[in-house]
Enzyme design. Structure first.
Site, PDB file in Angstrom:
ATOM      1  N   HIS A 287     -17.136  52.679  15.031  1.00  0.00           N
ATOM      2  CA  HIS A 287     -18.549  52.573  14.904  1.00  0.00           C
ATOM      3  C   HIS A 287     -19.010  53.454  15.811  1.00  0.00           C
ATOM      4  CE1 HIS A 287     -21.938  49.431  14.224  1.00  0.00           C
ATOM      5  NE2 HIS A 287     -22.293  50.715  14.121  1.00  0.00           N
TER       6      HIS A 287
ATOM      7  N   ARG B 215     -23.187  48.368   8.133  1.00  0.00           N
ATOM      8  CA  ARG B 215     -22.779  47.155   8.927  1.00  0.00           C
ATOM      9  C   ARG B 215     -21.589  46.705   8.172  1.00  0.00           C
ATOM     10  NH1 ARG B 215     -25.368  49.320  12.330  1.00  0.00           N
ATOM     11  NH2 ARG B 215     -26.934  48.355  13.788  1.00  0.00           N
TER      12      ARG B 215
ATOM     13  N   GLU C 242     -16.228  43.239  15.379  1.00  0.00           N
ATOM     14  CA  GLU C 242     -15.786  44.695  16.149  1.00  0.00           C
ATOM     15  C   GLU C 242     -15.958  44.440  17.671  1.00  0.00           C
ATOM     16  OE1 GLU C 242     -19.265  47.184  15.455  1.00  0.00           O
ATOM     17  OE2 GLU C 242     -18.502  47.566  13.137  1.00  0.00           O
TER      18      GLU C 242
END
Length: 325
Positions: free
Chosen positions: A285, A237, A266
């Site tokens: 991601h 993360r 993000e």
């Protein structure tokens, strides 16, 4: 009467049909300003919800008095306040296992791309800069036989170790909350302190879950411990890394390069300094983002949801204490 559930994520019709066999489904392909009001209205008598990234905490639970289960379409569940969820006797589930190989492929792709400068040199060729006189200015570094340090030897970490050991003959160091004897026996991985791993590894791969203990686990001190030739890869993360420290480490040549699938914010801002660095490979991601794996994750999340609203123990229950009271 079928129990009412809310799905707040786009799902394949086969998964939706599976849920509809047992439940009344209220379906939102996504949550946004146009759908939040309707979502919270439906939440008042919902028995279960399925989706990802939505913050489920005490405040959220006040809107869902009849909730029995929250089903995450993700292996990570840092969006869940587990103590708050458990205090309400609500089950929390995730989707581990089915994404391990796909994420490991992505992480190895980042390692190879950063080491061999693939995105940078792809652009070099496409811009017409390639000439017959090109030489060492295009060189990268080997991956095979280099020492790999894995921080977080869970399911994905094990899949990465498998590729490293059997495919690339890489000696493996690992740091984990506890020893993983299977990793040691199968991949000859060596358990060590975080400091030793950072000092000795040619590639440092961060795969730990996001917890209060792992927030900014890797910062200025940790980057300075790494070899100047080290390549850092983050597939966990974004918040597990101090991004400002990472920028400085790259600018000061404390490390050679980085490969990132995750960011603190993000989507990452277009003017983020990491995006202007040739020695940083970036992805949006997408570690588990293949059609096959996302379908498996959705199906597992659906099975968790249906089992939970029917009063059964879901396959991937995070807080089993709710069944032990």
């Amino acid at each position: 009467m079928k129990p009412k559930v809310i799905v707040y994520k786009k799902l394949d019709f086969t998964v939706l049909d599976f849920i509809r066999e047992a439940c009344e489904v209220v379906y939102f392909e996504e949550l946004n300003e146009d759908t939040y009001e309707s979502f919270y209205q439906e939440l008042k008598d919902a028995k279960g919800i399925l989706g990802s990234r939505l913050k489920v905490d005490q405040e959220f639970l006040e809107h869902a008095p009849q909730l029995k289960i929250v089903s995450n379409v993700s292996v990570g569940y840092d969006n869940f306040d587990i103590p708050a969820i458990t205090s309400r006797d609500v089950m929390a589930t995730n989707t581990p296992g089915v994404l391990n190989d796909t994420v490991a492929d992505t992480i190895f792709g980042l390692m190879l791309a950063a080491a061999r400068r693939m995105p940078e040199l792809n652009q070099y060729v496409k811009e017409g800069k390639w000439s017959t006189t090109d030489g060492e200015n295009l060189f990268g570094v080997d991956v095979h036989h280099k020492k790999l340090g894995i921080i977080g030897m869970g399911g994905v970490g094990m899949a990465i170790a498998k590729r490293a050991h059997f495919g690339f003959d890489m000696p493996i160091l690992y740091h984990n909350r506890s020893r993983n004897l299977e990793a040691e026996q199968t991949f000859q991985a060596t358990y060590c302190s975080l400091e030793e791993l950072l000092r000795e590894s040619d590639f440092v791969c961060l795969m730990t879950p996001l917890t209060p203990e792992t927030v900014k686990l890797i910062g200025e001190k940790e980057f300075k411990l790494m070899k100047k030739s080290a390549i850092f890869v983050n597939g966990s993360r974004g918040a597990t890394v101090d991004e400002e420290a990472l920028v400085r480490a790259l600018q000061n040549q404390d490390i050679l390069a980085a490969g990132l699938d995750v960011f603190e914010q993000e989507p990452v801002q277009a003017d983020h300094p990491l995006l202007s660095m040739d020695n940083v490979v970036t992805l949006p991601h997408i570690g588990s983002a293949t059609h096959e794996t996302r379908l498996k994750m959705a199906q597992l999340a659906a099975e968790n949801l249906v089992r939970g609203v029917l009063g059964e123990i879901p396959p991937n229950l995070i807080n089993p204490v709710v069944f032990q009271r």
